[in-house]
Design a protein around this motif. Structure first.
Motif, PDB file in Angstrom:
ATOM      1  N   THR A 142       8.612 -12.856  29.838  1.00  0.00           N
ATOM      2  CA  THR A 142       8.215 -11.599  30.475  1.00  0.00           C
ATOM      3  C   THR A 142       9.313 -11.013  31.362  1.00  0.00           C
ATOM      4  O   THR A 142       9.229  -9.842  31.733  1.00  0.00           O
ATOM      5  CB  THR A 142       6.927 -11.785  31.299  1.00  0.00           C
ATOM      6  N   VAL A 143      10.349 -11.792  31.669  1.00  0.00           N
ATOM      7  CA  VAL A 143      11.496 -11.225  32.394  1.00  0.00           C
ATOM      8  C   VAL A 143      12.177 -10.134  31.576  1.00  0.00           C
ATOM      9  O   VAL A 143      12.904  -9.302  32.127  1.00  0.00           O
ATOM     10  CB  VAL A 143      12.528 -12.312  32.785  1.00  0.00           C
ATOM     11  N   PHE A 144      11.939 -10.111  30.274  1.00  0.00           N
ATOM     12  CA  PHE A 144      12.550  -9.100  29.421  1.00  0.00           C
ATOM     13  C   PHE A 144      11.731  -7.812  29.334  1.00  0.00           C
ATOM     14  O   PHE A 144      12.245  -6.776  28.923  1.00  0.00           O
ATOM     15  CB  PHE A 144      12.771  -9.654  28.007  1.00  0.00           C
TER      16      PHE A 144
ATOM     17  N   GLU B 123      14.881 -19.595  24.898  1.00  0.00           N
ATOM     18  CA  GLU B 123      14.374 -20.528  23.898  1.00  0.00           C
ATOM     19  C   GLU B 123      12.994 -20.131  23.398  1.00  0.00           C
ATOM     20  O   GLU B 123      12.157 -19.672  24.177  1.00  0.00           O
ATOM     21  CB  GLU B 123      14.262 -21.938  24.492  1.00  0.00           C
ATOM     22  N   GLY B 124      12.745 -20.321  22.113  1.00  0.00           N
ATOM     23  CA  GLY B 124      11.414 -20.213  21.548  1.00  0.00           C
ATOM     24  C   GLY B 124      11.105 -18.868  20.906  1.00  0.00           C
ATOM     25  O   GLY B 124      11.649 -17.831  21.287  1.00  0.00           O
ATOM     26  N   ALA B 125      10.187 -18.895  19.927  1.00  0.00           N
ATOM     27  CA  ALA B 125       9.818 -17.683  19.201  1.00  0.00           C
ATOM     28  C   ALA B 125       9.066 -16.702  20.079  1.00  0.00           C
ATOM     29  O   ALA B 125       9.227 -15.486  19.946  1.00  0.00           O
ATOM     30  CB  ALA B 125       8.971 -18.063  17.983  1.00  0.00           C
ATOM     31  N   VAL B 126       8.232 -17.196  20.996  1.00  0.00           N
ATOM     32  CA  VAL B 126       7.478 -16.304  21.881  1.00  0.00           C
ATOM     33  C   VAL B 126       8.434 -15.527  22.781  1.00  0.00           C
ATOM     34  O   VAL B 126       8.283 -14.312  22.980  1.00  0.00           O
ATOM     35  CB  VAL B 126       6.458 -17.102  22.718  1.00  0.00           C
ATOM     36  N   VAL B 127       9.421 -16.216  23.323  1.00  0.00           N
ATOM     37  CA  VAL B 127      10.420 -15.553  24.158  1.00  0.00           C
ATOM     38  C   VAL B 127      11.260 -14.589  23.331  1.00  0.00           C
ATOM     39  O   VAL B 127      11.595 -13.486  23.782  1.00  0.00           O
ATOM     40  CB  VAL B 127      11.306 -16.598  24.861  1.00  0.00           C
ATOM     41  N   LEU B 128      11.579 -14.967  22.112  1.00  0.00           N
ATOM     42  CA  LEU B 128      12.313 -14.071  21.220  1.00  0.00           C
ATOM     43  C   LEU B 128      11.550 -12.767  21.009  1.00  0.00           C
ATOM     44  O   LEU B 128      12.140 -11.679  21.009  1.00  0.00           O
ATOM     45  CB  LEU B 128      12.567 -14.764  19.881  1.00  0.00           C
ATOM     46  N   ASP B 129      10.238 -12.857  20.861  1.00  0.00           N
ATOM     47  CA  ASP B 129       9.423 -11.647  20.700  1.00  0.00           C
ATOM     48  C   ASP B 129       9.587 -10.703  21.880  1.00  0.00           C
ATOM     49  O   ASP B 129       9.644  -9.475  21.721  1.00  0.00           O
ATOM     50  CB  ASP B 129       7.944 -12.015  20.556  1.00  0.00           C
ATOM     51  N   GLN B 130       9.671 -11.266  23.083  1.00  0.00           N
ATOM     52  CA  GLN B 130       9.827 -10.439  24.282  1.00  0.00           C
ATOM     53  C   GLN B 130      11.200  -9.755  24.305  1.00  0.00           C
ATOM     54  O   GLN B 130      11.310  -8.600  24.719  1.00  0.00           O
ATOM     55  CB  GLN B 130       9.640 -11.292  25.539  1.00  0.00           C
ATOM     56  N   ILE B 131      12.221 -10.460  23.862  1.00  0.00           N
ATOM     57  CA  ILE B 131      13.552  -9.838  23.786  1.00  0.00           C
ATOM     58  C   ILE B 131      13.527  -8.676  22.792  1.00  0.00           C
ATOM     59  O   ILE B 131      14.023  -7.583  23.077  1.00  0.00           O
ATOM     60  CB  ILE B 131      14.622 -10.863  23.365  1.00  0.00           C
TER      61      ILE B 131
ATOM     62  N   ARG C  73      13.555  -2.854  25.857  1.00  0.00           N
ATOM     63  CA  ARG C  73      14.595  -1.817  25.789  1.00  0.00           C
ATOM     64  C   ARG C  73      15.782  -2.171  26.670  1.00  0.00           C
ATOM     65  O   ARG C  73      16.843  -1.576  26.550  1.00  0.00           O
ATOM     66  CB  ARG C  73      14.028  -0.469  26.274  1.00  0.00           C
ATOM     67  N   ARG C  74      15.599  -3.137  27.569  1.00  0.00           N
ATOM     68  CA  ARG C  74      16.610  -3.428  28.578  1.00  0.00           C
ATOM     69  C   ARG C  74      17.530  -4.576  28.199  1.00  0.00           C
ATOM     70  O   ARG C  74      18.513  -4.845  28.889  1.00  0.00           O
ATOM     71  CB  ARG C  74      15.927  -3.725  29.921  1.00  0.00           C
ATOM     72  N   PHE C  75      17.205  -5.280  27.113  1.00  0.00           N
ATOM     73  CA  PHE C  75      18.016  -6.409  26.664  1.00  0.00           C
ATOM     74  C   PHE C  75      18.168  -6.341  25.151  1.00  0.00           C
ATOM     75  O   PHE C  75      17.298  -5.826  24.447  1.00  0.00           O
ATOM     76  CB  PHE C  75      17.368  -7.737  27.058  1.00  0.00           C
ATOM     77  N   ARG C  76      19.286  -6.879  24.675  1.00  0.00           N
ATOM     78  CA  ARG C  76      19.482  -6.906  23.231  1.00  0.00           C
ATOM     79  C   ARG C  76      19.892  -8.298  22.784  1.00  0.00           C
ATOM     80  O   ARG C  76      20.556  -9.051  23.513  1.00  0.00           O
ATOM     81  CB  ARG C  76      20.527  -5.878  22.806  1.00  0.00           C
ATOM     82  N   LEU C  77      19.491  -8.621  21.577  1.00  0.00           N
ATOM     83  CA  LEU C  77      19.824  -9.901  20.980  1.00  0.00           C
ATOM     84  C   LEU C  77      21.253  -9.868  20.462  1.00  0.00           C
ATOM     85  O   LEU C  77      21.647  -8.935  19.768  1.00  0.00           O
ATOM     86  CB  LEU C  77      18.854 -10.197  19.833  1.00  0.00           C
TER      87      LEU C  77
END
Length: 281
Positions: free
Chosen positions: A183-185, A44-52, A56-60
């Protein structure tokens, strides 16, 4: 594609008017469902979206976005592949889809990119040893708030990676992601099995294993030199098991009398700050 409000987007923007639309099935009732068992997860959230988007390890996979938030996300969305669906909904429908009020107005469906995750972890561990940095080992952490805060602390103080034992909760659970501010991303992590074998494996890679223990003979300030270290954190209450502590250098956080421990995330922040900028002899 050009949105109705005049903003340019990379992917197609799809209006959703029905909660039962199968295209947004993954976003329905997310509070009651844990998607991580299928390999995907909700953030959830734009800040978390930025991390995704920075990972390199996760994709939207897809986005569910409140109509009035869409224009503000335009710079982020312009860089997305054209086949990434962005579902646009009104406020009342958004909350009915999710099953609770979503104040941030942005929900992302994402999934891991496994080969990149393994390569990033190996590289991160090697770089951490070379830089005489620190990694975090979470042993039996079952609270998602603590797990998310541990990742946030690891990112804030430059830890190279987080290693989970087999009993630790999933950092990709929705609440852990939120507390970690995404930051988990971006902090490499992996689950390695038992805590004792993790200590042996990290020692073999060149890390000094450090365990927090209220009864440790050495205070934290005794760690004055800069070297590669692995900080072992146990669950609140039970702490680390004796055979794990026996494979580590135990240290204690000095504090006022009457209390011998802190919240695990608070403890991690104190220790990681010290390890990042240790006192000089």
């Amino acid at each position: 594609m050009r949105g109705h409000e005049g903003a340019d987007f990379g992917p197609a923007v799809i209006d959703i008017a029905d909660r039962e639309d199968e295209r947004i099935a993954a976003f329905r009732d997310v509070r009651e469902r844990d998607l991580t068992r299928s390999g995907r997860f909700i953030a959830e959230g734009a800040v978390v979206l930025d991390q995704i988007l920075a990972s390199r390890r996760f994709r939207l996979v897809a986005l569910l976005v409140l109509r009035e938030r869409l224009a503000g996300l335009a710079p982020r969305l312009a860089a997305l592949p054209a086949d990434t669906p962005v579902y646009r909904v009104e406020r009342e429908l958004f909350d009915r889809i999710a099953g609770f009020p979503v104040h941030r107005g942005v929900m992302a469906l994402a999934e891991p990119v496994e080969p990149a995750a393994a390569a990033d972890l190996d590289a991160a561990l090697a770089a951490t040893v070379a830089a005489r940095g620190c990694v975090v080992v979470a042993c039996g952490l079952s609270n998602h708030d603590n797990m998310g805060a541990t990742f946030r602390n690891a990112a804030a103080f430059g830890a190279g990676a987080v290693i989970l034992d087999r009993r630790a909760c999933d950092p990709l659970y929705r609440k852990a992601i939120r507390v970690s501010v995404g930051t988990v991303f971006t902090v490499p992590f992996a689950r390695w099995g038992g805590a004792v074998s993790i200590a042996d494996r990290l020692a073999g890679l060149g890390f000094e294993c450090v365990a927090l223990s209220p009864g440790a003979p050495e205070p934290l300030r005794a760690l004055r030199d800069r070297r590669a270290r692995a900080l072992f954190l146990g669950a609140e209450g039970e702490g680390l098991e004796g055979d794990v502590i026996a494979r580590c250098r135990p240290v204690r956080i000095e504090m006022a009398s009457g209390l011998d421990s802190l919240n695990v995330a608070t403890s991690a922040a104190l220790v990681l700050h010290h390890l990042a900028w240790p006192e000089q002899p």
